[in-house]
Design a protein around this motif. Structure first.
Motif, PDB file in Angstrom:
ATOM      1  N   UNK A  46     -32.741 -21.138 -20.123  1.00 45.37           N
ATOM      2  CA  UNK A  46     -34.063 -20.554 -19.889  1.00 45.37           C
ATOM      3  C   UNK A  46     -35.043 -21.617 -19.391  1.00 45.37           C
ATOM      4  N   UNK A  47     -34.979 -22.811 -19.973  1.00 46.63           N
ATOM      5  CA  UNK A  47     -35.857 -23.895 -19.525  1.00 46.63           C
ATOM      6  C   UNK A  47     -35.548 -24.288 -18.090  1.00 46.63           C
ATOM      7  N   UNK A  48     -34.262 -24.313 -17.719  1.00 44.69           N
ATOM      8  CA  UNK A  48     -33.882 -24.649 -16.349  1.00 44.69           C
ATOM      9  C   UNK A  48     -34.395 -23.600 -15.367  1.00 44.69           C
ATOM     10  N   UNK A  49     -34.354 -22.333 -15.769  1.00 41.11           N
ATOM     11  CA  UNK A  49     -34.845 -21.260 -14.904  1.00 41.11           C
ATOM     12  C   UNK A  49     -36.346 -21.412 -14.681  1.00 41.11           C
ATOM     13  N   UNK A  50     -37.098 -21.643 -15.736  1.00 38.54           N
ATOM     14  CA  UNK A  50     -38.541 -21.802 -15.604  1.00 38.54           C
ATOM     15  C   UNK A  50     -38.873 -23.030 -14.753  1.00 38.54           C
ATOM     16  N   UNK A  51     -38.074 -24.099 -14.919  1.00 34.92           N
ATOM     17  CA  UNK A  51     -38.300 -25.296 -14.114  1.00 34.92           C
ATOM     18  C   UNK A  51     -38.010 -25.033 -12.640  1.00 34.92           C
ATOM     19  N   UNK A  52     -36.944 -24.293 -12.373  1.00 37.20           N
ATOM     20  CA  UNK A  52     -36.583 -23.988 -10.987  1.00 37.20           C
ATOM     21  C   UNK A  52     -37.643 -23.124 -10.318  1.00 37.20           C
ATOM     22  N   UNK A  53     -38.229 -22.203 -11.074  1.00 38.70           N
ATOM     23  CA  UNK A  53     -39.246 -21.309 -10.511  1.00 38.70           C
ATOM     24  C   UNK A  53     -40.638 -21.933 -10.539  1.00 38.70           C
ATOM     25  N   UNK A  54     -40.828 -22.915 -11.400  1.00 32.92           N
ATOM     26  CA  UNK A  54     -42.128 -23.560 -11.505  1.00 32.92           C
ATOM     27  C   UNK A  54     -43.167 -22.763 -12.255  1.00 32.92           C
ATOM     28  N   UNK A  55     -42.716 -21.823 -13.081  1.00 30.27           N
ATOM     29  CA  UNK A  55     -43.659 -20.999 -13.857  1.00 30.27           C
ATOM     30  C   UNK A  55     -43.079 -20.750 -15.244  1.00 30.27           C
ATOM     31  N   UNK A  56     -43.959 -20.436 -16.189  1.00 31.30           N
ATOM     32  CA  UNK A  56     -43.525 -19.964 -17.495  1.00 31.30           C
ATOM     33  C   UNK A  56     -43.275 -18.458 -17.412  1.00 31.30           C
ATOM     34  N   UNK A  57     -42.249 -17.999 -18.098  1.00 35.03           N
ATOM     35  CA  UNK A  57     -41.877 -16.592 -18.034  1.00 35.03           C
ATOM     36  C   UNK A  57     -42.211 -15.822 -19.306  1.00 35.03           C
ATOM     37  N   UNK A  58     -42.454 -16.549 -20.397  1.00 37.53           N
ATOM     38  CA  UNK A  58     -42.720 -15.908 -21.688  1.00 37.53           C
ATOM     39  C   UNK A  58     -43.954 -16.518 -22.339  1.00 37.53           C
ATOM     40  N   UNK A  59     -44.643 -15.726 -23.137  1.00 38.36           N
ATOM     41  CA  UNK A  59     -45.660 -16.204 -24.061  1.00 38.36           C
ATOM     42  C   UNK A  59     -45.072 -16.139 -25.467  1.00 38.36           C
ATOM     43  N   UNK A  60     -45.369 -17.132 -26.271  1.00 38.51           N
ATOM     44  CA  UNK A  60     -44.870 -17.134 -27.647  1.00 38.51           C
ATOM     45  C   UNK A  60     -45.897 -16.458 -28.553  1.00 38.51           C
ATOM     46  N   UNK A  61     -45.473 -15.380 -29.212  1.00 35.45           N
ATOM     47  CA  UNK A  61     -46.307 -14.637 -30.148  1.00 35.45           C
ATOM     48  C   UNK A  61     -45.622 -14.689 -31.505  1.00 35.45           C
ATOM     49  N   UNK A  62     -46.113 -15.569 -32.370  1.00 41.79           N
ATOM     50  CA  UNK A  62     -45.402 -15.792 -33.621  1.00 41.79           C
ATOM     51  C   UNK A  62     -44.054 -16.416 -33.319  1.00 41.79           C
ATOM     52  N   UNK A  63     -42.999 -15.780 -33.783  1.00 40.46           N
ATOM     53  CA  UNK A  63     -41.647 -16.264 -33.509  1.00 40.46           C
ATOM     54  C   UNK A  63     -40.995 -15.555 -32.333  1.00 40.46           C
ATOM     55  N   UNK A  64     -41.725 -14.647 -31.717  1.00 40.96           N
ATOM     56  CA  UNK A  64     -41.159 -13.863 -30.622  1.00 40.96           C
ATOM     57  C   UNK A  64     -41.575 -14.408 -29.269  1.00 40.96           C
ATOM     58  N   UNK A  65     -40.685 -14.240 -28.294  1.00 42.15           N
ATOM     59  CA  UNK A  65     -40.992 -14.548 -26.904  1.00 42.15           C
ATOM     60  C   UNK A  65     -41.303 -13.236 -26.195  1.00 42.15           C
TER      61      UNK A  65
END
Length: 305
Positions: A46-65
């Motif tokens: 997931x980190x590699x995907x976000x790095x490749x796209x250059x954006x964050x894909x999720x917001x962290x809400x408590x323990x959930x993405x």
């Protein structure tokens, strides 16, 4: 022959698979279980995907993405690519067909789909079919989440995420036990308003339709029980606990056997459509396309919407 060299893709199918699983499950831990990988491997993908796209894909809400705007834009495309990859794998497997995933409301899933699935299986012996039966609200959620290929619902709800195809017609009727005081005469609106009712639970297509129908005609509806399936309502009505409002499809067997009767009432007919729902961005595989044609052939759709 000369030309520009092909640009190397920075995205991988594994990254998209982990992303789609995380979007469904809400955490990389749960996603890792779905894709048979360790949590660390899922987090890395997931980190590699976000790095490749250059954006964050999720917001962290408590323990959930939770998907943010970027993730929501990627989600339908990623889910479609992963499903197409699964279909390619299935094409060269022993089954030669991708699994067919269906979700249906109770009335359709209990009474209309079983014979259609049986006929389909007779012609596609190697095909796999899974059918989840839930209320209409949950069926729509399964379609929205790409958990199923086709959804079957009561009514014709529309929304920006759905393509809704009207399919078959249905009618709601009022039923009672043969010994119920209203079974021997034509009930008046006043008697129906004073009666005790057994109905489906909120969120079901039948309950939504029955509420619209009865509240428009009766001064009040005295609900004694709310039950989570047609069969439960039928049995409660047959035991004499009250009168019920269900699909004619759902009570046809009970009316034929005589343990329920249709009440004669001054209520106007309540007809509705049954519909097939697909996510607007989903590319249907060959099995889903074939089953959709099979269902439409079983009964002409009410329109082409």
């Amino acid at each position: 022959m000369t030309g520009k060299p092909n640009q190397r893709l920075r995205l991988t199918l594994r990254q998209l698979e982990v992303f789609a699983a995380t979007a469904r499950a809400g955490s990389t831990r749960a996603a890792a279980d779905q894709v048979a990988r360790s949590q660390s491997a899922a987090s890395t993908a997931l980190a590699e995907l976000e790095a490749a796209l250059g954006v964050q894909l999720f917001d962290r809400v408590g323990r959930r993405l939770v998907l943010n705007e970027n993730g929501s834009a990627l989600w339908p495309r990623a889910a479609s690519i992963v499903e197409q990859a699964a279909e390619i794998e299935a094409l060269f497997s022993a089954a030669h067909a991708a699994p067919l995933r269906l979700a249906s409301s109770f009335t359709i899933g209990e009474y209309l789909l079983p014979p259609l699935i049986s006929q389909w299986k007779a012609a596609h012996a190697q095909g796999q079919v899974t059918l989840a039966i839930a209320n209409t609200r949950d069926v729509l959620q399964a379609v929205a989440d790409f958990d199923v290929d086709l959804g079957f619902i009561e009514g014709a709800r529309t929304g920006p995420d759905f393509i809704v195809r009207r399919w078959l017609s249905d009618e709601l009727i009022v039923v009672a036990a043969p010994g119920h005081p209203l079974a021997a005469r034509r009930a008046t609106l006043k008697q129906l308003a004073a009666a005790t009712w057994i109905v489906r639970e909120p969120g079901s297509g039948t309950r939504e339709a029955s509420d619209r129908w009865l509240s428009a005609e009766l001064a009040r509806v005295e609900v004694e029980l709310e039950l989570g399936s047609n069969e439960a309502v039928k049995r409660a009505v047959a035991s004499g606990l009250g009168i019920g409002c269900l699909s004619r499809h759902a009570v046809a067997d009970a009316l034929h056997a005589g343990w329920l009767v249709e009440l004669k009432t001054p209520l106007p007919p309540m007809r509705r459509s049954l519909a097939i729902v697909v996510h607007c961005t989903k590319r249907l595989g060959s099995a889903a396309q074939g089953f959709l044609r099979h269902c439409l052939a079983a009964g002409p759709p009410l329109d082409k919407g």
